[in-house]
Design an enzyme around this catalytic site. Sequence first.
Site, PDB file in Angstrom:
ATOM      1  N   GLY A  78      76.208  14.652  90.332  1.00 21.25           N
ATOM      2  CA  GLY A  78      75.479  15.477  89.386  1.00 21.25           C
ATOM      3  C   GLY A  78      74.024  15.571  89.798  1.00 21.25           C
TER       4      GLY A  78
ATOM      5  N   ILE B 240      70.324  14.835  88.501  1.00 23.82           N
ATOM      6  CA  ILE B 240      69.523  14.134  87.501  1.00 23.82           C
ATOM      7  C   ILE B 240      68.376  15.041  87.084  1.00 23.82           C
ATOM      8  CG2 ILE B 240      68.078  12.103  87.065  1.00 23.82           C
ATOM      9  CD1 ILE B 240      69.736  10.802  89.465  1.00 23.82           C
TER      10      ILE B 240
ATOM     11  N   TYR C 285      63.051  -5.166 107.446  1.00 25.01           N
ATOM     12  CA  TYR C 285      62.802  -3.739 107.704  1.00 25.01           C
ATOM     13  C   TYR C 285      62.310  -3.653 109.142  1.00 25.01           C
ATOM     14  CZ  TYR C 285      60.913   0.929 106.406  1.00 25.01           C
ATOM     15  OH  TYR C 285      60.644   2.276 106.285  1.00 25.01           O
TER      16      TYR C 285
ATOM     17  N   PHE D 270      67.302  18.457  95.996  1.00 23.75           N
ATOM     18  CA  PHE D 270      66.149  18.199  96.852  1.00 23.75           C
ATOM     19  C   PHE D 270      64.976  17.827  95.948  1.00 23.75           C
ATOM     20  CE2 PHE D 270      62.449  19.364  99.357  1.00 23.75           C
ATOM     21  CZ  PHE D 270      62.817  19.278 100.695  1.00 23.75           C
TER      22      PHE D 270
ATOM     23  N   THR E 151      75.823  13.494  94.611  1.00 29.34           N
ATOM     24  CA  THR E 151      77.239  13.851  94.797  1.00 29.34           C
ATOM     25  C   THR E 151      77.975  14.012  93.481  1.00 29.34           C
ATOM     26  OG1 THR E 151      77.955  11.541  94.921  1.00 29.34           O
ATOM     27  CG2 THR E 151      77.346  12.613  96.996  1.00 29.34           C
TER      28      THR E 151
ATOM     29  N   GLY F  83      61.509  15.380  96.674  1.00 27.32           N
ATOM     30  CA  GLY F  83      60.340  15.541  97.533  1.00 27.32           C
ATOM     31  C   GLY F  83      60.737  15.819  98.973  1.00 27.32           C
ATOM     32  N   GLY F  84      62.016  15.717  99.270  1.00 30.15           N
ATOM     33  CA  GLY F  84      62.476  15.986 100.633  1.00 30.15           C
ATOM     34  C   GLY F  84      62.126  14.893 101.624  1.00 30.15           C
ATOM     35  N   SER F  85      61.878  13.677 101.142  1.00 33.99           N
ATOM     36  CA  SER F  85      61.454  12.603 102.045  1.00 33.99           C
ATOM     37  C   SER F  85      62.610  11.745 102.553  1.00 33.99           C
ATOM     38  CB  SER F  85      60.423  11.714 101.345  1.00 33.99           C
ATOM     39  OG  SER F  85      61.033  11.035 100.262  1.00 33.99           O
ATOM     40  N   SER F  86      63.840  12.169 102.290  1.00 34.14           N
ATOM     41  CA  SER F  86      65.003  11.405 102.762  1.00 34.14           C
ATOM     42  C   SER F  86      64.897  11.082 104.251  1.00 34.14           C
ATOM     43  CB  SER F  86      66.291  12.209 102.528  1.00 34.14           C
ATOM     44  OG  SER F  86      67.388  11.545 103.155  1.00 34.14           O
TER      45      SER F  86
END
Lengths: 526, 526
Positions: A256, A258, A444, A122, A254, A124-127
Site C-alpha cells: 500500500g 502510506i 556499516y 517515491f 508493495t 525523497g528518492g534516496s533509496s
Amino acid sequence: MTGTAERSWWGWGTTDRALGDDECAATAALLPGLPDRPRPVPTLSDLALPASRLSPPSSLPLSGSVPDRARHTYGKAYRDVVRALSGELAGAPDAVAFPRDERDVVDVLDWAGSAGVVVVPFGGGSSVVGGVEYRGERPWVSLDLTGLDRVLEVDPVSRAARIQAGALGPVLEDQLRPHDLTLRHFPQSFQFSTLGGWLATRAGGHYATLHTHIDDLVESMRVVTPAGVSQSWRLPGSGAGPSPDRLFLGSEGTLGVITEAWMRLQGRPRFKASASVTFREAGAALDAVRTIAQSGLHPANCRLLDPGEAELAGTSTGEWVLVLGVESAAHPVANRLDQLTDLARGCGGAVADGGRDAGGVGGGDTAADTWRTAFLRMPYVRDGLARMSAIVETFETACTWDRVAELYATVGAEVGAAVREVTGGPGRITCRFTHVYPDGAAPYFTVVATGRPGSEVAMWDEVKTATMETLGRLGATITHHHAVGRNHRPGYDRQRPEPFAVALRAAKAALDPAGLLNPGVLIDAV
Amino acid sequence: MTGTAERSWWGWGTTDRALGDDECAATAALLPGLPDRPRPVPTLSDLALPASRLSPPSSLPLSGSVPDRARHTYGKAYRDVVRALSGELAGAPDAVAFPRDERDVVDVLDWAGSAGVVVVPFGGGSSVVGGVEYRGERPWVSLDLTGLDRVLEVDPVSRAARIQAGALGPVLEDQLRPHDLTLRHFPQSFQFSTLGGWLATRAGGHYATLHTHIDDLVESMRVVTPAGVSQSWRLPGSGAGPSPDRLFLGSEGTLGVITEAWMRLQGRPRFKASASVTFREAGAALDAVRTIAQSGLHPANCRLLDPGEAELAGTSTGEWVLVLGVESAAHPVANRLDQLTDLARGCGGAVADGGRDAGGVGGGDTAADTWRTAFLRMPYVRDGLARMSAIVETFETACTWDRVAELYATVGAEVGAAVREVTGGPGRITCRFTHVYPDGAAPYFTVVATGRPGSEVAMWDEVKTATMETLGRLGATITHHHAVGRNHRPGYDRQRPEPFAVALRAAKAALDPAGLLNPGVLIDAV
C-alpha cells in the site's frame, strides 16, 4: 535546510554541494589508475528518454515531462548514480504522479488498476537499494508523495503529531519546532527523504541505541491499498493481535501507499554531552561498545569507527574511535557521560584530549559535530568519485555479539578478495558501527576501489554478490536499515523464513490483487 | 516456586493457596446479598464429560483421560472459573496432546490436518480471554506444550538464550540463574504461564515503561505451521522487510505453534530502589505519571493505584498511590529514584513515610514487595469470591494521554451504570495503571459486584459488552496485554483496520489452509 538549492537529478542532494571538477580529480588521487578528469554530467534537456506509453486522463495529477521522468528513474545507490551519469535512462517511468492529497493517491491507484499500470511510490528518492525504480516490461508511474507534506495535528499532551507521509525531514521538523517538539529521526538522508519513505523502509535514525528504527516512533499509520484504506488506532501500546502497523512497516510500497502517520515526538534536548574515546585494538573497542550497549545507559550516540573509517572522517591516527553522546530534554547528562566513559576506559579506551564536552544546556556536540559534518558530506564525495570511475558504495548489516568480531574480519577478508578479483587492486574497506544493541551490533561498511570506465556497475554488482554471500553465510541480516528493494533480493530471499514468505505473498495478493504496487521489491507475486 | 503443589483444575494457581471455605465467606462480607457459604468445588473424578469423538493413532502422545480433558477445557477467566465450578464441561477437548519435542508437534498437526481435528495450543492455560477453549462443533485437541520446557542454549556474550516455548516462568528462570542471567519477564501469571503463551499473546511483563511487552525481548522465533516450520534469524535489529516475528507475535495460535525462541536476557539487577508517592487528586497523579513517562528516566516500576485499588492492595487511606521502582545490574540507582520522586513532588505528590528505600546492592523493594504480594494473591481472592457468587473480573486497555483522564472517568461512569443495571447494586470499580508510555498509559480495571447464583456468567457478559462498547467508542485498545482470544472479538473486530483483516485472513488461509489452528480466535477463516 533544503532552502532554495536545486536538487540534483542524477546524484545526491543539492547541486550547490556537488564537488566541482577539480575537487573530483583531487579526491580521486587517493586511488591509483583513475582517469585525470571526471566524466561530464549530462544536461537534463539533452537526455533521450523513450516515449511515454500512457495517455492518462487529464484529471489526474500526472506529468510526462522529461525532467520529471528522469528525476524519478532511479534512487541514489552508486549504481543509480553511474547509470544516470551515463545517460542510461531507458527504464524511466512513463509518467510521474504528483498527488496533492490522499484522494489523488486513491484516484491514481484506481486508474492504474484499471489501466494495468505499475505504481512505484517515491518519497525523497534516496533509496540506495533499487527501491524506487522498475525493472519490468509494463508501463509504470512513479508516485511522488512530496506534495503531502503537512503536519496536520499536534497533540502536545501525548507529544504526538499527525504528519503527512510526503514531508521531507526538514519540512516536518520546521512545522514541529513552534511546538517545541521534535521527531528526532535523523537518517543520513534526513534532508532528502520523507516520513513515508522512512516508514516503508524501517529507516534507522538518530539514536544509536534503544529506539534505533523509525518503527518505535509510530503511534498509528494510514495506508491506501487497492483493497481500501487502512487506518490503525492511535495507541501508546497494545496487545490486540499482531500489530497492523508492523505489517506495513518495511513493506516498501508493495502492500500500500502510506499517506500519513501519528508519530511520537519528544521535547527538544536541552542537555547534551559528548566524548570521543580511542582504542588501539578491535577487541577492546568492541568490548567497550558491547559493555555500553548492555549497561542500560542508552547513549543517544555510540558510533564506533574502525581506523580506516576514522581516517575518512578526518579525525584519527590509526586507532579505533568511539563517539559517545548523551542528551536529555529534562535532566543534566554529564553524570551519565561519566558513567559511559568510565565503562570505555575500563575496557582499555583513552578519552581523547579535547574530545570531551561535558555539555550542560545547549552544549556538548564537539566530537559529534566533527563526525556529523563528515557524515553528511560523504554522499557528495561518493558522487564526485563516481564521476572519476571509482567504485564507491556502502552496505550495512547486523548480527549478535557472539559473531560481531568474526563478521568484521570475514567481511574484510572476503569482500577484500572480491574487490581484488574484480578490480585488480586492493581498494579500501572501512567500517563503522552505527547502531548497537544489548545483543548485537550493526556494522556499516564502505568500499572504495578503482573502477574501469563503462564497467563500474557490473564491477560493483560482482562485489555486491560476494558481499551478500558472506553476510548470508554468517547469518547477518541483509540490511539493518537500508531496506531490501531490488538490489538485496537474493540475500532477503535467503533470510526470510519460507512460511513468512507464504504469508506475505498471500497478504500481497489480497491487498493488491492486480500486482500494481512496486513489483520486484521484497517478493514476487504468485 | 511452583514446587510440588498441585495445580487447581478449576481455578487459579495451586490448590494449597486457594481460599478455604471460611476465608471465602469472610472475604465476601465486603459485598451485600451474597450467600452465606461458598459453593462446593466439584470433585474431578465425579465430572461427567462427553465421550471423546477421536481414536488417534497410539503413536501420538495423546491423552483422553477425564482429568486431562477437564484441566484443558478452559482458561482462567472469571467466566471459565464459574463454568468449571458449575461442572459445565460439555465443551471439553476430545483429547489432550502432550508433545515431548517439536517432532511430536509436527506429527500432531499432520494427523489433525488429515483427520479434520481442531488444534488449540495450550501453554500454562492462564488465558483470561477465552484463548484456549473451543466453541465450535468439530472434534478438538488441546495441545499442551509444557513438555517442551528446556533452555537449549545460552549465549552469554550476546546475553540471549534459546528456550523452548512450553517452559513456565519459574522453570525457565531456574535454568537461567546459573548463568547469572534473567529474562525478567514477570506477568502476574508468571508461575502459571509459558514463554510460548507470552509470545503468542504479546504478554505484558515486569517493566512498567520502555520494554513493556515480551515483543521487545525476542531475538528470533521458531513456529510450526501446517505449511512448514518458520525459523527467523537471530538478529539484534533488522530492517529487512516487515518483521517475520511481529506477524507471529500476537497470533494467538491461529497461524502456527511457537516451539522455541531466542530471547534477550539481562544481568540480574544488583541495585534497586523504590518509593511510594501519594496524591490527593487524580489530575495531579496522572500528571506525575505522564511527566515521569516522558522524562526518559525509564523506571522499572511505575504503577499508579486509584484510591479504591490502593485499598484493595491494603496500603492506602483514600489517596492515589504511585509505586516507583528503579533497578540496574550495572550502576547505583538512588540518584535516578531521586530524580523520579522530584518529578512526582513537583506535580503535588507526597513521598510516603517509610515508603522509600534508597536501595543499594540487593535493597529497595519495600513498597514494591507490599504491592507485589497483594498482586499475586488477587487471582486466588477472585476465585474465592467466585465461589460466593460474586462477580469479580478485570479488564485492561491503553490510550494516549489526551484521553486518559476522560477514559478513567467514563469507564467508571458507564461500566458502573452497567453494573447497577445488571446487579441492582453499585459494585466496585477500581483501577491501576500498569504500564505507562511517553504518549499514553494502560489502565487496568477491576470490577467486583454481587452476582446471582447460576447467572454469574450471563451477568458478567452483559457488563463486558458495555465495557467493550465504551472502550471502542473512546478509541482505547480492546486489550493492552491480555490478548483477544474469543472474549474480545467484538472489540477487536471494531479496532482492527479492515485491510489488515484482509491480509491476516489471507495469511491464515495460506499457512493453515484446513483451518485447524485455534478457530474463533482473532479472525474467522474465509
